[in-house]
Design a protein around this motif. Sequence first.
Motif, PDB file in Angstrom:
ATOM      1  N   LYS A 119      -6.495   4.369   2.992  1.00  0.00           N
ATOM      2  CA  LYS A 119      -5.205   3.815   2.582  1.00  0.00           C
ATOM      3  C   LYS A 119      -5.085   3.859   1.065  1.00  0.00           C
ATOM      4  CE  LYS A 119      -4.504   0.699   6.450  1.00  0.00           C
ATOM      5  NZ  LYS A 119      -4.154  -0.677   6.856  1.00  0.00           N
ATOM      6  N   SER A 120      -3.872   4.090   0.584  1.00  0.00           N
ATOM      7  CA  SER A 120      -3.649   4.061  -0.857  1.00  0.00           C
ATOM      8  C   SER A 120      -3.592   2.604  -1.325  1.00  0.00           C
ATOM      9  CB  SER A 120      -2.354   4.782  -1.225  1.00  0.00           C
ATOM     10  OG  SER A 120      -1.264   4.173  -0.601  1.00  0.00           O
ATOM     11  N   HIS A 121      -3.919   2.377  -2.580  1.00  0.00           N
ATOM     12  CA  HIS A 121      -3.929   1.039  -3.167  1.00  0.00           C
ATOM     13  C   HIS A 121      -2.477   0.626  -3.396  1.00  0.00           C
ATOM     14  CE1 HIS A 121      -4.567  -2.176  -6.054  1.00  0.00           C
ATOM     15  NE2 HIS A 121      -5.850  -2.166  -5.722  1.00  0.00           N
ATOM     16  N   ARG A 122      -1.990  -0.319  -2.616  1.00  0.00           N
ATOM     17  CA  ARG A 122      -0.569  -0.653  -2.631  1.00  0.00           C
ATOM     18  C   ARG A 122      -0.128  -1.253  -3.966  1.00  0.00           C
ATOM     19  NH1 ARG A 122       1.471   2.715  -0.544  1.00  0.00           N
ATOM     20  NH2 ARG A 122       3.429   1.620  -0.470  1.00  0.00           N
ATOM     21  N   VAL A 165      -4.331   6.059  -5.769  1.00  0.00           N
ATOM     22  CA  VAL A 165      -3.121   6.542  -5.090  1.00  0.00           C
ATOM     23  C   VAL A 165      -3.190   8.070  -5.058  1.00  0.00           C
ATOM     24  CG1 VAL A 165      -0.616   6.382  -4.989  1.00  0.00           C
ATOM     25  CG2 VAL A 165      -1.911   4.580  -6.121  1.00  0.00           C
ATOM     26  N   ALA A 180       0.275   1.650  -6.264  1.00  0.00           N
ATOM     27  CA  ALA A 180       1.381   2.498  -5.825  1.00  0.00           C
ATOM     28  C   ALA A 180       2.730   1.921  -6.248  1.00  0.00           C
ATOM     29  CB  ALA A 180       1.340   2.658  -4.310  1.00  0.00           C
ATOM     30  N   LYS A 181       2.832   0.598  -6.291  1.00  0.00           N
ATOM     31  CA  LYS A 181       4.094  -0.039  -6.678  1.00  0.00           C
ATOM     32  C   LYS A 181       4.309  -0.011  -8.194  1.00  0.00           C
ATOM     33  CE  LYS A 181       3.890  -3.107  -2.727  1.00  0.00           C
ATOM     34  NZ  LYS A 181       3.560  -4.454  -2.251  1.00  0.00           N
TER      35      LYS A 181
END
Length: 65
Positions: A5-8, A62, A11-12
Amino acid sequence: MPKMKSHRGAAKRLKKTGTGKITHAKKGRRHFMAKRSRSRNRRLKDKGELTGGDRKRAQQLVPYL
């Protein structure tokens, strides 16, 4: 094995430009704006760019950046 999973959080906060640079918002624009000079506030509006090790780390967090 499942996909990574990408690091949320990253990513934001990070974006990729059309030329491939990774940009981020500069710190110091949340509150207490009135005590800073207008020219400083204008400079803080601009986006910052990630370079070097920070850029590599962001691409790990990401992958699609």
